[in-house]
Design a protein around this motif. Structure first.
Motif, PDB file in Angstrom:
ATOM      1  N   GLN A 164     -21.494 -38.392  44.781  1.00  0.00           N
ATOM      2  CA  GLN A 164     -20.352 -38.115  45.661  1.00  0.00           C
ATOM      3  C   GLN A 164     -20.591 -38.688  47.047  1.00  0.00           C
ATOM      4  O   GLN A 164     -20.634 -37.987  48.056  1.00  0.00           O
TER       5      GLN A 164
ATOM      6  N   ASP B 165     -18.191 -41.894  54.967  1.00  0.00           N
ATOM      7  CA  ASP B 165     -17.704 -40.775  54.154  1.00  0.00           C
ATOM      8  C   ASP B 165     -16.761 -39.940  54.992  1.00  0.00           C
ATOM      9  O   ASP B 165     -16.516 -40.243  56.163  1.00  0.00           O
TER      10      ASP B 165
ATOM     11  N   GLU C  53     -24.939 -35.164  39.792  1.00  0.00           N
ATOM     12  CA  GLU C  53     -23.550 -35.283  40.197  1.00  0.00           C
ATOM     13  C   GLU C  53     -23.352 -35.414  41.708  1.00  0.00           C
ATOM     14  O   GLU C  53     -22.611 -36.285  42.167  1.00  0.00           O
TER      15      GLU C  53
ATOM     16  N   TYR D 223     -19.957 -30.814  40.292  1.00  0.00           N
ATOM     17  CA  TYR D 223     -19.919 -31.330  41.658  1.00  0.00           C
ATOM     18  C   TYR D 223     -18.921 -30.518  42.470  1.00  0.00           C
ATOM     19  O   TYR D 223     -18.292 -29.583  41.965  1.00  0.00           O
TER      20      TYR D 223
ATOM     21  N   VAL E 201     -11.376 -33.837  42.196  1.00  0.00           N
ATOM     22  CA  VAL E 201     -11.710 -34.393  43.512  1.00  0.00           C
ATOM     23  C   VAL E 201     -11.220 -33.465  44.612  1.00  0.00           C
ATOM     24  O   VAL E 201     -11.914 -33.206  45.599  1.00  0.00           O
TER      25      VAL E 201
ATOM     26  N   ILE F  25     -15.424 -42.968  42.189  1.00  0.00           N
ATOM     27  CA  ILE F  25     -15.199 -41.539  42.433  1.00  0.00           C
ATOM     28  C   ILE F  25     -15.425 -40.764  41.138  1.00  0.00           C
ATOM     29  O   ILE F  25     -14.776 -41.022  40.120  1.00  0.00           O
TER      30      ILE F  25
END
Length: 543
Positions: free
Chosen positions: A125, A144, A121, A238, A227, A366
């Motif tokens: 990201q 990022d 996971e 995650y 998220v 995402i």
């Protein structure tokens, strides 16, 4: 690596395309004029009296959109029978009894999903840590939000509450353990103990089904919430952006991902009145609504910023509420820092742009949580729906450090700390542009630039114009008493370019001209400090 794409495509803002998924009955949002409220015990009685006395079409159902005293005259009306919407609009408008009359527009979620790749996971990201090895797109190292550096400064606080106005969430998912906001004033007993109009709203409210179970029957809201706030460093799934904030769940769209503006409006008033600190709004509509704008402005006045997604039409068509001035409007970027122009490979599904955009944040590929599981991730999502909670998570990290930051200061910090000129040279020009706004969110920069602002100059106390400025900037201040001020201007690298002092005399109003003609064009940050408070502003010089 192979990816199976089972894409959920949505209609693009055309009202008749989505009406079949909601009630087919005509619906209006109306606001009674102040004079119509006189001498009646409540606004509902006033509305009934107005409709009866003036022989207006009688609605089958009426509902107040807010219990706030200034907004108690705002209602949604639903009609049955054969009378068309246009006829009802004309009749109610021509009565001249209402401040405004508008359709109860329909909006939708601004995201789409596909099957999750079978990979570890955190490696998926890329938006938290991008080393250039992500499996999809054309990843670029460093593209990022710099989450690892940001978490060294803040991992969030349980004292900050974020409202997720969306399709609900799966409250039993382990990634949300211990993270749900609780309304301790309204226990489960079938009574409205806190008298807010919602019975047993312990975790929030389902405005679609009118109950206290805002369970996600679509997946969009669970993905958005994950998220933003999935538990971090817990050896499961995650990490979200904020590991400690509390989530208030307001369900306003159902399984079809579409919903009425009236439910959106009620949710905004509810969240603000229940004490939320920031609102994530990953929903869009193409219709401009005065009632929705008033709700957004109300939140802003009450110190609550709404972070809103720009929409996924790859066009400049305004989507709401992001197009309203008092939101932080967020577009989406890809793993190579380019504006997302083909969500899931479709060139018609990209990040919207326009003169109202503020910033962009990662929004393609995402990883989301599974709304049907209690411990597993789910689909990979794409859209400005994902870029918004990425940004809201950074805002909540800021508020964890200083929960008294007003929306204007939060916006200034978020925009002035962005990484600029990271995308296409045709779109991402220096400073603000209509494609990237002020640039891509950088959480580490935002937290690092946070200045101690226990006392903040309010917007009404300081005015800077024009902005952008070509040569001479005007600075107008209105303070409680005479004061000496210090002004500091730094460039985007934090280098000091200007420092000077000003004095506001006993008249308490000072007007000054500042010559900036010798400084190169670009984005700057200006800090104005007096004994009464501090204010930080983004400043754009264009020669």
């Amino acid at each position: 690596m192979r990816m199976s794409l089972s894409v959920w495509w949505f209609c693009m803002g055309i009202l008749w395309c989505v009406c079949s998924t909601l009630s087919a009955q005509p619906r209006l949002i109306v606001k009674l004029k102040e004079g119509q409220l006189f001498s009646y015990p409540d606004s509902q009685s006033s509305l009934s009296r107005v409709i009866d006395e003036h022989k207006l079409a009688i609605p089958a159902r009426t509902q107040s959109l807010s219990r706030e005293s200034l907004e108690e005259s705002l209602f949604v009306l639903e009609f049955t029978g054969s009378k068309p919407l246009d006829s009802l609009l004309d009749q109610y408008h021509q009565s001249e009894l209402f401040s405004y009359v508008e359709p109860d527009y329909i909006g939708r979620a601004a995201g789409q999903s596909m099957d999750v790749p079978n990979d570890p996971e955190f490696d998926q990201q890329w938006y938290l840590y991008n080393d250039g090895t992500f499996n999809f797109g054309t990843p670029k190292a460093g593209a990022d939000i710099q989450a690892l550096s940001a978490w060294e400064r803040s991992q969030g606080s349980a004292s900050i509450t974020v409202a997720i106005i969306d399709s609900g969430i799966n409250p039993d998912h382990a990634e949300f353990a211990g993270r749900l906001w609780r309304n301790d004033d309204d226990r489960y007993d079938g009574e409205d103990n806190d008298h807010n109009g919602y019975i047993d709203d312990y975790f929030g409210w389902d405005f679609v089904n009118e109950d206290n179970d805002p369970m996600d029957d679509n997946g969009h809201g669970t993905a958005v919430a994950g998220v933003l706030a999935a538990n971090g460093n817990n050896a499961l799934g995650y990490a979200g952006i904020d590991w400690n904030c509390r989530l208030m769940i307001c369900k306003v769209v159902g399984g079809s991902q579409v919903g009425y503006y009236s439910d959106w409006i009620r949710a905004i008033y509810y969240a603000v009145q229940e004490g939320v600190d920031v609102i994530n709004f990953s929903l869009v509509g193409v219709d401009d609504s005065r009632a929705l704008k008033e709700a957004v402005d109300y939140a802003y006045r009450k110190g609550v910023l709404i972070v809103a997604s720009m929409g996924n039409g790859n066009s400049s068509i305004p989507n709401y509420p992001a197009a309203y001035h008092h939101t932080l409007a967020v577009g989406a970027s890809d793993p190579d820092d380019q504006r997302s122009t083909a969500f899931n490979g479709s060139p018609s599904r990209g990040s919207n742009y326009g003169d109202h955009i503020d910033i962009i944040a990662p929004g393609n590929y995402i990883l989301g949580l599974n709304q049907y599981s209690t411990d597993r991730p789910g689909n990979i999502w794409a859209g400005t729906s994902m870029a918004a909670p990425m940004t809201t998570g950074v805002v909540s990290l800021l508020l964890a450090i200083d929960e008294d930051l007003p929306p204007s200061q939060v916006t200034a910090i978020m925009t002035s700390s962005c990484e600029d000129q990271i995308g296409s040279t045709q779109e991402d020009v220096e400073g603000w542009d209509p494609y990237y706004g002020w640039g891509r969110v950088n959480a580490a920069r935002a937290l690092a630039s946070l200045i101690d602002q226990e006392n903040v100059l309010e917007e009404k106390e300081i005015l800077i114009y024009p902005n952008p400025v070509a040569n001479v900037m005007n600075l107008r201040l209105k303070l409680p008493a005479s004061s000496k001020l210090s002004v500091l201007i730094v460039d985007v690298e934090g280098r000091e370019v200007e420092r000077f002092s000003l004095v506001v005399d006993e008249q308490r109003i000072g007007e000054f001209e500042v010559d900036l003609s010798t400084h190169p064009a670009g984005l700057y940050v200006m800090k104005v400090q007096s004994q009464f408070g501090t204010s930080t502003h983004q400043l754009m010089i264009r020669h």
